[in-house]
Design a protein around this motif. Structure first.
Motif, short mmCIF file in Angstrom:
data_model
loop_
_atom_site.label_atom_id
_atom_site.label_comp_id
_atom_site.label_asym_id
_atom_site.label_seq_id
_atom_site.Cartn_x
_atom_site.Cartn_y
_atom_site.Cartn_z
N UNK A 80 0.84 -1.20 0.00
CA UNK A 80 0.00 0.00 0.00
C UNK A 80 0.88 1.25 0.00
N UNK A 81 0.72 2.04 -1.03
CA UNK A 81 1.41 3.34 -1.11
C UNK A 81 0.87 4.27 -0.02
N UNK A 82 1.63 5.26 0.38
CA UNK A 82 1.17 6.18 1.44
C UNK A 82 0.61 7.49 0.87
N UNK A 83 1.47 8.29 0.21
CA UNK A 83 1.05 9.64 -0.19
C UNK A 83 0.04 9.58 -1.34
N UNK A 84 -1.16 10.12 -1.12
CA UNK A 84 -2.22 10.08 -2.13
C UNK A 84 -3.10 8.86 -2.00
N UNK A 117 1.34 -1.50 13.34
CA UNK A 117 2.73 -1.94 13.35
C UNK A 117 3.11 -2.73 12.09
N UNK A 118 2.44 -2.43 10.97
CA UNK A 118 2.79 -3.09 9.72
C UNK A 118 4.15 -2.58 9.20
N UNK A 119 4.87 -3.40 8.44
CA UNK A 119 6.16 -2.95 7.91
C UNK A 119 6.01 -1.76 6.97
N UNK A 120 6.98 -0.87 7.04
CA UNK A 120 7.04 0.29 6.14
C UNK A 120 8.30 0.15 5.30
N UNK A 121 8.13 0.07 4.00
CA UNK A 121 9.27 -0.04 3.08
C UNK A 121 9.39 1.28 2.34
N UNK A 160 -0.76 -7.75 -4.06
CA UNK A 160 -1.54 -6.72 -4.76
C UNK A 160 -0.89 -5.36 -4.48
N UNK A 161 -0.61 -4.60 -5.54
CA UNK A 161 -0.07 -3.25 -5.36
C UNK A 161 -1.20 -2.24 -5.43
N UNK A 162 -1.33 -1.43 -4.39
CA UNK A 162 -2.38 -0.41 -4.33
C UNK A 162 -1.73 0.97 -4.26
N UNK A 163 -2.05 1.83 -5.20
CA UNK A 163 -1.46 3.17 -5.17
C UNK A 163 -2.21 4.14 -6.06
N UNK A 200 -0.48 -6.27 5.34
CA UNK A 200 -0.21 -4.96 4.72
C UNK A 200 1.28 -4.64 4.81
N UNK A 201 1.86 -4.19 3.70
CA UNK A 201 3.21 -3.62 3.71
C UNK A 201 3.10 -2.23 3.08
N UNK A 202 3.42 -1.18 3.84
CA UNK A 202 3.40 0.16 3.25
C UNK A 202 4.66 0.33 2.40
#
Lengths: 256, 256
Positions: free
Chosen positions: B8-12, B65-69, B202-205, B38-40
């Motif tokens: 999951x992308x963050x900005x937008x 507390x999901x991973x943030x990449x 799945x890539x979400x952005x 979920x992986x951000x």
């Protein structure tokens, strides 16, 4: 062979840092004695005619009021011809702004502009890059003074204009119109201004990839002087073929 | 359809400036309820996990507390894998230096380095560009965190990492290895780290040219959320084809 004019590069050809290139003064004298008009032609955008005078004076090279064509002047002349009513945003040296204002155009510091000019910018900052980015709107023309990758300095290489041009290009995904060497626009503007056919002029410079390539592209005879960037080994390894290769400007007599 | 993980992308996608994107909190809840890890995954290089926690807290989106990449983490992970003994010159944010040091590599500020890393650099200056230029020697590897052209901000676009990456590339005439989206390295590193096959994720952005293009290149299903950069009109005009197009993350239930 006789030439309508000699286009003479400055850095590496006439001076190096704060010293005259050996033979430079003698070479310029030879051209004057042979009645070949001299036009100094430099990608430098931080120098104006009066600065050339004082710099040559300081290093003991006689200067006889010959025209100095810089990428800054050429950019201003190009805009005066193609976009005389444009508002222009400049990311570069003060000299570039001054030349553009002298040519009668409006320089605008904030907001969208008709033209964005980018060159060597030793004051580069995030704010200046942001202002350049925001100067682009639909139809804005992107102009680069030149695309020299790096500039020699006394303690090593420093960024050339291409660092700043590429930074802007990388934000707006637009390729610039380039005025400086090795593009031919500067030579053509210089020739037109001094009323000589460009292909009857001789280009003399120390850099195969800028001076000599530009001369070749403009249909000129070219003389590489090995007193700066390029060497005879570089010539052997390059697709760019100077008409003549000489050690320095002092040997120019052999070509006239 | 079930996925091994959702990137999951963050900005937008989750936040916009200092606000939550409508539906973001509900969408994350839906993924958790469906037991899709979920992986951000963000090109942002200025953010670390603790900053994500506090930012999501501040805008009322629950974070479990999901991973943030980030592209900064991915750059460090890439170097730790490929060049563990390298000295690294960084032109970018402190966060990038910190991630590289955390990964066990040496960060060197002056002189030639084995690797030059360039990313978004809000402290850019002539001196910093000169230091980056002089960090290059024979064999130096050029690495870019990402090549986002611009970054949205509350008062208009600001330079993205590509301004700085292109500036350096324009001096050294070398193309960088790129870690961030739309290159696939970051997704592959994230998948390997969390032990899932990348093509089962799945890539979400919100960005066709980064999020969705990266997913497509990595063989993933992709969901474009129209809550940020790209619109349904952009999809119609683009060669990049998301598997799904939804208004925002709140609609993710329909895809699971």
């Amino acid at each position: 062979m006789s030439y309508a004019a000699a286009f003479v590069d400055l850095d590496g050809t006439v001076w190096r840092g704060r010293s005259a290139v050996p033979g430079a003064s003698a070479g310029l004298r030879t051209l004057r004695d042979a009645a070949v008009p001299i036009v100094f032609l430099t990608n430098n955008t931080g120098v104006r005619r009066d600065a050339v005078t004082s710099r040559l004076d300081a290093i003991g090279v006689a200067y006889e009021d010959e025209p100095v064509v810089t990428a800054a002047w050429a950019t201003a002349a190009y805009l005066a011809e193609h976009r005389p009513d444009a508002s222009v945003h400049v990311m570069g040296r003060d000299t570039v702004e001054a030349e553009i204002e002298d040519a009668g155009l409006d320089v605008s510091a904030e907001g969208p502009a008709d033209v964005v000019v980018v060159g060597y910018d030793d004051r580069v900052s995030f704010a200046r890059l942001t202002a350049a980015l925001r100067a682009f709107g639909p139809g804005t023309v992107f102009v680069a003074t030149n695309r020299d990758r790096t500039t020699p300095s006394e303690d090593g290489p420093i960024p050339g204009a291409n660092a700043f041009v590429s930074a802007v290009s990388g934000m707006v995904e637009q390729d610039p119109v380039v005025l400086g060497k090795p593009e031919t626009r500067m030579a053509e503007l210089a020739a037109a201004r001094h009323d000589v056919p460009v292909h009857d002029c001789l280009m003399i410079g120390d850099n195969l990839e800028t001076d000599i390539l530009m001369g070749e592209r403009a249909g000129m005879d070219t003389a590489l002087v090995c007193s700066g960037v390029s060497t005879r080994d570089d010539v052997a390894a390059s697709d760019v073929e100077p008409t003549y290769v000489i050690d320095d400007l002092g040997e120019i007599a052999s070509l006239l």
